[in-house]
Design an enzyme around this catalytic site. Structure first.
Site, short mmCIF file in Angstrom:
data_model
loop_
_atom_site.label_atom_id
_atom_site.label_comp_id
_atom_site.label_asym_id
_atom_site.label_seq_id
_atom_site.Cartn_x
_atom_site.Cartn_y
_atom_site.Cartn_z
N ASP A 21 0.86 -1.20 0.00
CA ASP A 21 0.00 0.00 0.00
C ASP A 21 0.89 1.24 0.00
O ASP A 21 1.67 1.44 0.93
CB ASP A 21 -0.89 -0.05 1.25
N ASN A 23 -0.37 4.53 -0.36
CA ASN A 23 -1.03 5.78 0.05
C ASN A 23 -1.87 5.63 1.31
O ASN A 23 -2.85 6.36 1.51
CB ASN A 23 -1.87 6.33 -1.10
N ASP A 25 -4.20 3.71 2.53
CA ASP A 25 -5.64 3.44 2.65
C ASP A 25 -5.90 1.98 3.00
O ASP A 25 -7.04 1.52 2.98
CB ASP A 25 -6.40 3.85 1.38
N ASP A 29 -1.56 -1.26 -4.04
CA ASP A 29 -1.84 -0.50 -5.26
C ASP A 29 -0.66 -0.54 -6.22
O ASP A 29 0.40 -1.10 -5.90
CB ASP A 29 -2.19 0.95 -4.88
N ASP A 98 -4.66 -9.82 -16.05
CA ASP A 98 -5.70 -10.83 -15.99
C ASP A 98 -6.80 -10.43 -16.96
O ASP A 98 -7.24 -9.27 -16.97
CB ASP A 98 -6.27 -10.86 -14.55
N ASP A 200 -8.86 -15.71 -17.39
CA ASP A 200 -9.74 -16.28 -16.37
C ASP A 200 -10.76 -17.25 -16.97
O ASP A 200 -11.42 -16.91 -17.96
CB ASP A 200 -10.47 -15.12 -15.67
N GLU A 256 -6.72 -20.10 -17.80
CA GLU A 256 -7.13 -20.84 -16.61
C GLU A 256 -8.13 -21.90 -17.06
O GLU A 256 -9.13 -21.56 -17.70
CB GLU A 256 -7.76 -19.91 -15.58
N HIS A 328 -4.17 -17.22 -5.91
CA HIS A 328 -5.05 -16.44 -5.04
C HIS A 328 -6.35 -17.17 -4.67
O HIS A 328 -7.12 -16.68 -3.87
CB HIS A 328 -5.39 -15.12 -5.74
N ASP A 329 -6.60 -18.33 -5.30
CA ASP A 329 -7.80 -19.11 -4.98
C ASP A 329 -7.50 -20.31 -4.10
O ASP A 329 -8.40 -21.07 -3.75
CB ASP A 329 -8.45 -19.66 -6.26
O1 TEU Z 1 -11.46 -19.00 -10.74
C1 TEU Z 1 -12.20 -20.00 -11.37
C2 TEU Z 1 -12.44 -21.16 -10.56
O2 TEU Z 1 -12.50 -22.25 -11.07
C3 TEU Z 1 -12.63 -20.93 -9.11
O3 TEU Z 1 -13.95 -20.65 -8.90
C4 TEU Z 1 -12.24 -22.08 -8.36
O4 TEU Z 1 -13.13 -23.15 -8.59
C5 TEU Z 1 -12.29 -21.73 -6.92
O5 TEU Z 1 -11.75 -20.46 -6.71
C6 TEU Z 1 -11.49 -22.71 -6.15
O6 TEU Z 1 -11.52 -22.33 -4.84
C7 TEU Z 1 -11.33 -17.79 -11.39
C8 TEU Z 1 -10.57 -16.81 -10.52
O7 TEU Z 1 -9.27 -17.29 -10.32
C9 TEU Z 1 -11.31 -16.60 -9.25
O8 TEU Z 1 -10.62 -15.78 -8.35
C10 TEU Z 1 -12.64 -15.99 -9.60
O9 TEU Z 1 -13.43 -15.88 -8.46
C11 TEU Z 1 -13.39 -16.80 -10.66
O10 TEU Z 1 -12.57 -17.22 -11.73
C12 TEU Z 1 -14.49 -15.97 -11.27
O11 TEU Z 1 -13.95 -14.99 -12.09
CA CA Z 2 -3.42 2.04 -1.38
#
Ligand code: TEU
Ligand code: CA
Length: 560
Positions: A21, A23, A25, A29, A98, A200, A256, A328-329
């Site tokens: 971060d 700034n 908040d 960023d 993305d 995605d 993906e 991130h998932d």
């Molecule tokens: O993820 C697609 C996806 O298959 C996910 O829903 C996955 O099944 C789940 O996150 C597993 O825990 C992509 C992105 O990476 C995700 O962050 C988004 O939420 C999703 O598409 C919708 O855009």
């Molecule tokens: Ca920020």
């Protein structure tokens, strides 16, 4: 420009909201990312992938885009992205964004128009279906984030499809006008100067026009996959995108591909098909699924991991793999596949060795290079993610015990990956992330797992990753060598060979938390070999046909 540079690149995934971060908040960023480029340069990565930074209402943390041409003000402005690109390019780092084009936000102008009537210029930009004669939904598909995948709109007396949240309506790729809009937008970004896209859920863009019902037996929420994954025209559309746009630029693409098998993935990535460079598969992410799908307390089996990863190595020999333990998932890899207590450092390095010596492009998710582990959120309610919230609700309704709910959330919630990056160990300094309250809680582990201490410690997971990345840059065998699994039935050790020209690479990774042995090929040991990397301070002085291994020990030998 060197052809296929993405083959010998290592990608680092930045989750902008949680990186740095600038700034005050509480939200990471673009300027923050610029500030931290030297850190990434020290690590030695080649490419940064940024999760979505476009204008978005933020229902699904940016995967609900309301304007593809604007940066969300919380991340900065287009000029900041320009500066990031310039600064990154100066030090030889590329930047990919993305691309979220299976759906938009329901606040996107196209959808706001589309939902007004059945007769308007944007009417067919989304997937609208009449109710069944009894007024019910067109199919029984469920949305990933809970409930039905269909939402009724009285103005049109129709339902629209949303594979994800209802605020994420699916685009209609069968409409050539929509495709043109998307292609133009992609072109615009390449003109802007980005180096590629992570796409995605790109395998969902072509729906089965028969709209078959899903078998009731399918696990929670996944029913949409039946009619949405790898649909009839997906290859045609991606080839069209390639012909019209991708071909004209020196960029990389990674799709993906949830719910996609290795044979299907080969079609997407075979160079002569001219579609994508590579895809992310999730077969190894499904090895610990349980009765609620991902939210479970099941532990993966090594035999299964070997089977799945080897299958992808073999089948994609003529295509190209992406290699990843986390994103991130997903929860943190060391918790999920290693040992995040006594052997956290050893097992994080072991996992890195296993992945980075394989054939394909490795992806590092921010914090993985520190050996970050899952976050013991104090209350399940501290989890913010839409997916987590839904499963929390569902499990409560089903009467699951509190302990089971808590454990599966801890093991699998997407929030695990999303806590702010720990730049230092000082809680009073917001761990170097932000002086203000962060948008999501800090991990209490930051005190001892953070970038500052990693950089001060020669033996850290960070420097081990740095070494693995450097090896990939130096040795063609790591990029191009053939893969062969050895000791398939060994239940403690994952070992494999890579061969290229006259060289052989031996990769040995123990998943055991106590000393064990591994069988090594005799003929190989007779050749002259040298150790390239090893996750224990002292390297094995010479290798034996029955080689002893310490807990989570990993090493790589190169034989000429
Ligand atoms: O993820 C697609 C996806 O298959 C996910 O829903 C996955 O099944 C789940 O996150 C597993 O825990 C992509 C992105 O990476 C995700 O962050 C988004 O939420 C999703 O598409 C919708 O855009
Ligand atoms: Ca920020």
């Amino acid at each position: 420009m060197e052809k296929d540079w993405w083959k010998h690149s290592v990608v680092y995934q930045v989750y902008p909201q949680s990186f740095k971060d600038s700034n005050a908040d509480g939200i990471g960023d673009l300027k923050g990312i610029i500030e931290k480029l030297p850190y990434l340069a020290t690590l030695g990565i080649d490419v940064i992938w940024l999760n979505p930074i476009y204008e978005s209402p933020g229902v699904d943390n940016g995967y609900d885009i309301s304007d593809y041409y604007k940066i969300d003000p919380k991340y900065g402005q287009l000029d900041d992205l320009k500066t990031l690109l310039e600064e990154a390019h100066k030090i030889g780092i590329k930047v990919i964004l993305d691309l979220v084009v299976n759906h938009t936000s329901d606040k996107h102008r196209w959808f706001e128009e589309s939902k007004k009537s059945q007769d308007n210029p944007y009417s067919d930009y989304y997937i609208w279906k009449d109710p069944k004669p009894d007024g019910s939904e067109p199919t029984n598909w469920g949305s990933t984030f809970g409930g039905s995948a269909w939402e009724y709109v009285p103005e049109r007396n129709q339902y629209y499809l949303h594979c994800f949240a209802k605020e994420q309506p699916d685009l209609n790729w069968d409409n050539p006008k929509l495709r043109e809009e998307i292609f133009q937008m992609i072109d615009w970004w390449f003109q802007f100067g980005i180096d590629g896209f992570r796409m995605d859920v790109i395998t969902l863009i072509s729906k089965d026009l028969n709209y078959p019902d899903a078998p009731e037996s399918l696990p929670y929420t996944k029913s949409y996959y039946i009619g949405a994954s790898n649909g009839p025209r997906v290859h045609e559309y991606l080839h069209e995108l390639n012909e019209k746009v991708l071909k004209r630029y020196d960029v990389m693409t990674v799709g993906e591909a949830p719910n996609t098998n290795a044979d299907q993935a080969l079609r997407y990535t075979k160079p002569e098909n001219e579609e994508l460079n590579m895809v992310f598969h999730f077969d190894h992410m499904h090895l610990d699924y349980g009765r609620y799908g991902k939210f479970s307390d099941v532990r993966f089996k090594l035999s299964e991991l070997k089977r799945v990863l080897s299958e992808w190595q073999d089948k994609l020999a003529e295509g190209w793999n992406s290699l990843h333990w986390s994103n991130h998932d997903q929860p943190r890899a060391v918790t999920r596949f290693g040992d995040d207590s006594v052997y956290r450092v050893e097992s994080a390095k072991m996992l890195a060795t296993l992945l980075h010596m394989m054939k394909g492009t490795p992806y590092i998710f921010q914090g993985e290079e520190l050996g970050m582990k899952n976050v013991p959120f104090e209350k399940v309610e501290d989890c913010q993610d839409i997916e987590t919230q839904y499963f929390l609700q569902l499990m409560k309704e089903k009467g699951e015990p509190e302990s089971y709910i808590k454990e599966s959330m801890y093991l699998k919630s997407r929030d695990n990956a999303r806590t702010p990056f720990p730049w230092n160990g000082d809680a009073n300094d917001g761990y170097g992330f932000s002086p203000s309250k962060p948008w999501i809680a800090y991990s209490s582990d930051n005190q001892f797992i953070n970038a500052e201490s990693a950089l001060e410690d020669e033996g850290s997971v960070f420097y081990y990753y740095k070494q693995l990345i450097a090896l990939r840059h130096q040795l063609p065998i790591i990029v191009h060598g053939d893969y062969e699994l050895i000791n398939e039935s060994d239940s403690n050790v994952y070992s494999y060979l890579r061969t290229y020209e006259n060289q052989t690479l031996l990769v040995v990774c123990s998943f055991a938390d106590k000393p064990t042995y591994v069988d090594l090929p005799k003929e190989l040991l007779e050749r002259s070999g040298r150790c390239l990397i090893h996750n224990y301070p002292k390297e094995p002085s010479s290798l034996n046909v029955k080689q002893e291994l310490q807990p989570y020990e990993a090493f790589v030998y190169l034989f000429d």
